[in-house]
Design a protein around this motif. Structure first.
Motif, short mmCIF file in Angstrom:
data_model
loop_
_atom_site.label_atom_id
_atom_site.label_comp_id
_atom_site.label_asym_id
_atom_site.label_seq_id
_atom_site.Cartn_x
_atom_site.Cartn_y
_atom_site.Cartn_z
N PRO A 152 -10.00 -0.41 -5.01
CA PRO A 152 -8.74 -0.35 -4.27
C PRO A 152 -7.80 -1.51 -4.61
O PRO A 152 -8.21 -2.55 -5.13
CB PRO A 152 -9.20 -0.46 -2.81
N GLY B 208 -9.17 -12.20 4.52
CA GLY B 208 -9.70 -11.43 3.40
C GLY B 208 -9.74 -12.25 2.13
O GLY B 208 -10.79 -12.47 1.53
N GLN C 94 -6.36 -4.89 -8.56
CA GLN C 94 -7.53 -4.13 -8.08
C GLN C 94 -8.68 -5.06 -7.69
O GLN C 94 -8.83 -6.14 -8.24
CB GLN C 94 -8.01 -3.12 -9.13
N ALA C 95 -9.50 -4.55 -6.78
CA ALA C 95 -10.57 -5.37 -6.20
C ALA C 95 -11.69 -5.70 -7.19
O ALA C 95 -12.28 -6.77 -7.13
CB ALA C 95 -11.16 -4.66 -4.98
N THR D 31 -5.40 -4.66 -3.83
CA THR D 31 -5.52 -5.81 -2.93
C THR D 31 -4.21 -6.59 -2.98
O THR D 31 -3.30 -6.22 -3.72
CB THR D 31 -6.63 -6.76 -3.40
N GLY E 288 -16.31 -7.18 1.45
CA GLY E 288 -15.69 -6.00 2.06
C GLY E 288 -14.19 -5.90 1.87
O GLY E 288 -13.62 -4.83 1.95
N TYR E 289 -13.54 -7.07 1.61
CA TYR E 289 -12.09 -7.06 1.38
C TYR E 289 -11.78 -6.15 0.19
O TYR E 289 -12.54 -6.17 -0.78
CB TYR E 289 -11.61 -8.49 1.10
N PRO E 290 -10.75 -5.31 0.18
CA PRO E 290 -9.65 -5.24 1.16
C PRO E 290 -9.95 -4.36 2.37
O PRO E 290 -9.06 -4.14 3.18
CB PRO E 290 -8.51 -4.64 0.33
N GLY E 291 -11.16 -3.88 2.48
CA GLY E 291 -11.53 -3.12 3.68
C GLY E 291 -11.92 -4.09 4.79
O GLY E 291 -11.61 -5.28 4.71
N THR E 292 -12.63 -3.59 5.80
CA THR E 292 -13.00 -4.46 6.91
C THR E 292 -13.98 -5.52 6.43
O THR E 292 -14.81 -5.27 5.55
CB THR E 292 -13.67 -3.65 8.04
N HIS E 293 -13.85 -6.70 6.97
CA HIS E 293 -14.71 -7.81 6.54
C HIS E 293 -14.89 -8.76 7.71
O HIS E 293 -14.00 -8.93 8.54
CB HIS E 293 -14.08 -8.54 5.35
N LYS F 44 0.81 -1.23 0.00
CA LYS F 44 0.00 0.00 0.00
C LYS F 44 0.84 1.27 0.00
O LYS F 44 0.30 2.37 -0.08
CB LYS F 44 -0.93 0.00 1.22
#
Ligand code: AMP
Ligand code: GLY
Length: 432
Positions: free
Chosen positions: A226, A384, A218-219, A228, A340-345, A154
């Motif tokens: 975002p 994730g 990318q997601a 990943t 939700g990945y790469p965010g909270t999941h 990141k």
């Protein structure tokens, strides 16, 4: 022969499964592994992500009489697991701490490239915000900013203008968004072109290029959303015999290994070169010091040579004369993630349909990443990236169809995957 694999992702599952195909019939242990690995190998506790963790893995390797340890992720390598094991007289596949700094410090990697005249974007290094900002005032855009250390993929910002660059420099150097990884800031020219990853297994002198693979970072479909760890992959992209690859080998891989040797560093393990193919030839974007994830899943299902033998020879400096044999078929690996990945999941959901794929789809392998086995025996999500469904086919389209058909039979709450993995060939021609 007893082998210990360190790590817990899809990459490590693919490594374990490939080692188990060896004619030497090794006993394989994995620390800490996941549910899928646990179905094939013996799971042991431990992780190499801290100096204490490395000490306890060392104790385990001694107690178990491990003949060879294979390290999957970068963190233990950057911390020096290879040196620690070697000092204790244990064989380990993976580079020394000094060599692993190629991934652990982007600044050190760039400085090495500069010292040896190896092609890479022109750059400046800053450890103080004031001169960095002054430089960004004068610079031409786009421009690329990178935190020096490990930042889980990141720490790279492609800035389109001065305002974005200033905000990026502030985030890295002042706010320390990436912690100590941002003690130094690397600023480099933007290189237009198309990207290719070239991975080689090396004993420090000789090296064996692995078949090419294309990762999707990318997601969402169409490379939206975002970044990943990697949403899927296919192999091959460019033939190893292609002049583009030969050129990259001669201009980048060979001089990098030679440059390291000249400086007293023998790189043993996997050197992963992230390259930009430009009108002026291949240039280095970054190095990794390990196999890629999910590249490994797509690449190793195509390997016919005994991987255990190759790892052993690399560790012993005996790679000369070895040739890798490949399955000519294509592979496609589609990664199924938690919602939700790469965010909270959320995790902890049961996964169904795995047995169906195992028994009814011979050309499909489901590599586990974020999974664990509940005491009841059920397989649950635990991360994730959850699964890497990997298929072989006579063409990429056929491999792709098999992977997506298998995914239809697998379910867990929140499950999501990209629909476009391997749908069209990525650019492999030099850019403008
Ligand atoms: P890295 O982790 O250094 O490979 O950077 C992550 C991504 O940023 C790469 O895969 C490229 O897509 C992009 N990138 C990095 N450096 C450059 C550069 N100098 N020019 C253009 N794109 C870059
Ligand atoms: N898939 C990119 C990596 O392993 O670094």
């Amino acid at each position: 022969m007893k082998v210990l694999v360190v790590g817990s992702g899809g990459r490590e599952h693919a490594i374990v499964a490939t080692l188990l195909r060896s004619g030497r019939r090794p006993e394989v242990l994995c620390a800490p592994g996941n549910a899928g690995i646990g179905a094939e190998a013996r799971l042991v506790e431990g992780s190499g992500d801290s100096p204490e963790g490395i000490e306890s893995l060392l104790g385990l390797a001694r107690d178990e009489g491990i003949d060879l340890t294979v390290v999957g992720p970068e963190a233990p390598l950057v911390l020096g697991i290879a040196d620690r094991f070697a000092a204790a007289g244990l064989r380990v596949f993976g580079p020394s701490r000094e060599a692993a700094a190629l991934e652990g410090s982007k600044c050190r990697a760039k400085e090495l490239l500069a010292r040896h005249g190896i092609p890479t974007a022109p750059f400046r290094i800053f450890d103080d915000a004031r001169p960095a900002m002054a430089h960004l005032e004068r610079a031409a855009y786009p421009l690329v900013l990178k935190a020096d250390g490990l930042a889980a993929g990141k720490g790279v910002i492609v800035a389109r203008d001065r305002a974005e660059a200033a905000a990026g420099a502030e985030a890295i150097l002042v706010e320390r968004r990436f912690g100590d990884a941002g003690r130094r800031l690397l600023v480099e020219d933007f290189l237009p072109g198309s990207e290719v990853s070239l991975l080689v297994i090396t004993d420090g002198e000789d090296f064996l290029p692995l078949e090419t693979a294309q990762d999707y970072k990318q997601a969402f479909d169409g490379d939206e959303g975002p970044n990943t760890g990697g949403m899927g992959c296919y192999s091959p992209t460019i033939a190893l015999e292609d002049p583009v690859i030969r050129d990259a080998v001669e201009r980048i891989v060979r001089p990098t290994l030679a440059g390291l040797r000249e400086e007293g560093v023998l790189f043993r393990g996997v050197l992963y070169c992230g390259l930009m193919l430009t009108a002026k030839g291949p240039q280095v974007l970054e190095f990794n010091v390990r196999l890629g994830d999910p590249e490994t899943q797509a690449i190793l299902v195509r390997l016919k040579t005994d991987l255990l033998e190759v790892f052993e020879r690399a560790v012993e400096g005996r790679l000369r004369g070895v040739r890798l044999e490949w399955d000519r078929r294509h592979s496609v690996c589609v990664v199924a993630t938690s919602g939700g990945y790469p965010g909270t999941h959320a995790t902890g959901f049961p996964i169904t349909g795995l047995e169906g794929v195992r028994t009814s789809a011979p050309d499909v392998r489901v590599f586990h990443a974020g999974t664990r086995r509940a005491p009841s025996g059920e397989v649950l999500t635990s991360g994730g990236r959850v699964l890497g469904v990997t298929a072989l086919g006579a063409t990429r389209a056929e491999a792709r169809a098999k992977a997506y058909a298998a995914l239809e039979g697998i379910r867990f709450e929140g499950m999501r995957y990209r629909q476009d993995i391997g749908a069209e060939a990525r650019g492999s021609k030099p850019g403008p």
